[in-house]
Scaffold this motif. Structure first.
Motif, PDB file in Angstrom:
ATOM      1  N   GLY A 107       0.813  -1.209   0.000  1.00 19.31           N
ATOM      2  CA  GLY A 107       0.000   0.000   0.000  1.00 19.31           C
ATOM      3  C   GLY A 107       0.843   1.254   0.000  1.00 19.31           C
ATOM      4  O   GLY A 107       0.516   2.252  -0.658  1.00 19.31           O
ATOM      5  N   ASP A 141      -1.192   4.346  -0.921  1.00 24.22           N
ATOM      6  CA  ASP A 141      -2.550   4.103  -0.441  1.00 24.22           C
ATOM      7  C   ASP A 141      -2.763   4.837   0.879  1.00 24.22           C
ATOM      8  O   ASP A 141      -1.952   4.744   1.814  1.00 24.22           O
ATOM      9  CB  ASP A 141      -2.756   2.603  -0.251  1.00 24.22           C
ATOM     10  CG  ASP A 141      -4.098   2.282   0.366  1.00 24.22           C
ATOM     11  OD1 ASP A 141      -5.123   2.500  -0.297  1.00 24.22           O
ATOM     12  OD2 ASP A 141      -4.105   1.835   1.529  1.00 24.22           O
ATOM     13  N   THR A 191      -4.842   4.380   3.398  1.00 24.55           N
ATOM     14  CA  THR A 191      -5.004   3.546   4.583  1.00 24.55           C
ATOM     15  C   THR A 191      -3.654   3.070   5.111  1.00 24.55           C
ATOM     16  O   THR A 191      -3.385   3.106   6.319  1.00 24.55           O
ATOM     17  CB  THR A 191      -5.902   2.334   4.268  1.00 24.55           C
ATOM     18  OG1 THR A 191      -7.185   2.790   3.853  1.00 24.55           O
ATOM     19  CG2 THR A 191      -6.055   1.441   5.497  1.00 24.55           C
ATOM     20  N   SER A 192      -2.785   2.644   4.213  1.00 23.80           N
ATOM     21  CA  SER A 192      -1.449   2.186   4.609  1.00 23.80           C
ATOM     22  C   SER A 192      -0.627   3.330   5.197  1.00 23.80           C
ATOM     23  O   SER A 192       0.105   3.145   6.177  1.00 23.80           O
ATOM     24  CB  SER A 192      -0.718   1.581   3.408  1.00 23.80           C
ATOM     25  OG  SER A 192      -1.387   0.431   2.947  1.00 23.80           O
ATOM     26  N   ARG A 245       2.028   2.102  -3.366  1.00 23.77           N
ATOM     27  CA  ARG A 245       0.963   2.679  -4.195  1.00 23.77           C
ATOM     28  C   ARG A 245       0.461   4.007  -3.622  1.00 23.77           C
ATOM     29  O   ARG A 245      -0.465   4.605  -4.165  1.00 23.77           O
ATOM     30  CB  ARG A 245      -0.226   1.714  -4.286  1.00 23.77           C
ATOM     31  CG  ARG A 245       0.100   0.349  -4.876  1.00 23.77           C
ATOM     32  CD  ARG A 245      -1.193  -0.410  -5.199  1.00 23.77           C
ATOM     33  NE  ARG A 245      -2.098  -0.442  -4.043  1.00 23.77           N
ATOM     34  CZ  ARG A 245      -2.087  -1.372  -3.106  1.00 23.77           C
ATOM     35  NH1 ARG A 245      -1.200  -2.355  -3.171  1.00 23.77           N
ATOM     36  NH2 ARG A 245      -2.942  -1.337  -2.114  1.00 23.77           N
TER      37      ARG A 245
END
Length: 266
Positions: free
Chosen positions: A70, A75, A77-78, A73
């Motif tokens: 994540g 992300d 949330t990560s 990317r």
């Protein structure tokens, strides 16, 4: 030196590291009960905690792998997951470095451990009864302000017998985090916290390893035992607290602390 000594201490560490009962406190009491020299075993007691921490990495490897991917990317949330761990870790890192010598001095005080076990047990009972309905579920969803609070509360665990996991879990519950998330956040936060504590201890006492009673072989035995035992304990712990809460551990703390005080005062 008997191979039984590192095995016993490894079992104590593996059982207690992630329970809200204080692994350091139990290692200190075990050493006092069995007549071990605290000064000779202090490095051992710190380093074998990494064995228990490795158990978390193994059990939650899918979570860490997903977070890693994540992050690649970007992300959200990560990113929040890692941010929360780092924010909660900072207070312990700052205070731990500033008060390292004073904290070390407390590690030879089983009487402080006994009192802290009792006080912590009472605190858990009170928090369990007063805590309101949880608002936060999921490590990545914990607000920054809450992670700061959890990180500050974790610093109480620098007093042996308080319990790092107990302080972080109870702090999280008090701030509106539900039980399972509070326990798992405590597990994950242990990784940077205990890794940092181990590195500081190794740097300060590197010259003693291999030249005294406790060498790398002994540390290795304790490390492996702590790892295997912690694997089993963590698998049972999360389902247990999700169903029964933390009050059983509070009563255990009070009983263990009282027994230790009686024994120390003989």
């Amino acid at each position: 030196m008997s191979i039984l000594q590192p095995i016993i201490l490894g079992i104590v560490e593996g059982v207690t590291e992630f329970l809200p009962v204080s692994s350091t406190g139990h290692l200190i009491l075990a050493g006092a009960l069995l007549g071990y020299d605290d000064e000779k075993w202090k490095v051992f007691n710190i380093v074998i905690q990494l064995g228990a921490i490795l158990a978390i990495v193994v059990l939650y490897w899918r979570t860490f792998w997903a977070v890693f991917h994540g992050l690649l990317r970007r992300d959200a949330t990560s990113i929040r997951f890692v941010r929360n761990l780092l924010v909660a870790f900072v207070p312990a890192a700052v205070i731990g470095l500033a008060l390292h010598k004073k904290i070390e001095a407390l590690l030879s005080r089983p009487d402080i451990v006994a009192v802290a076990l009792i006080v912590g047990g009472v605190a858990i009972i009170i928090i369990e009864r007063l805590v309101k309905a949880a608002r936060v579920s999921g490590v990545a969803d914990i607000p920054v302000r809450t992670t700061v609070g959890i990180g500050i509360v974790q610093c109480l665990a620098m007093i042996p017998g308080v319990s790092r996991s107990g302080a972080t879990i109870m702090g999280a519950l008090s701030l509106g985090v539900e039980r399972r998330t509070a326990a798992e956040f405590s597990f994950f936060l242990a990784i940077p916290t205990m890794l940092g504590a181990t590195l500081i201890e190794l740097k300060s006492n590197w010259h003693e390893i291999g030249h005294g009673t406790v060498g790398w072989g002994t540390i290795g035995i304790g490390f492996v035992v702590a790892f295997v035992v912690a694997l089993a304990v963590v698998r049972v712990f999360v389902p247990f607290v999700s169903k029964h809460g933390f009050t059983p551990f509070a009563w255990y703390r009070i009983g263990a602390g009282a027994a230790a005080l009686i024994w120390l005062w003989k």
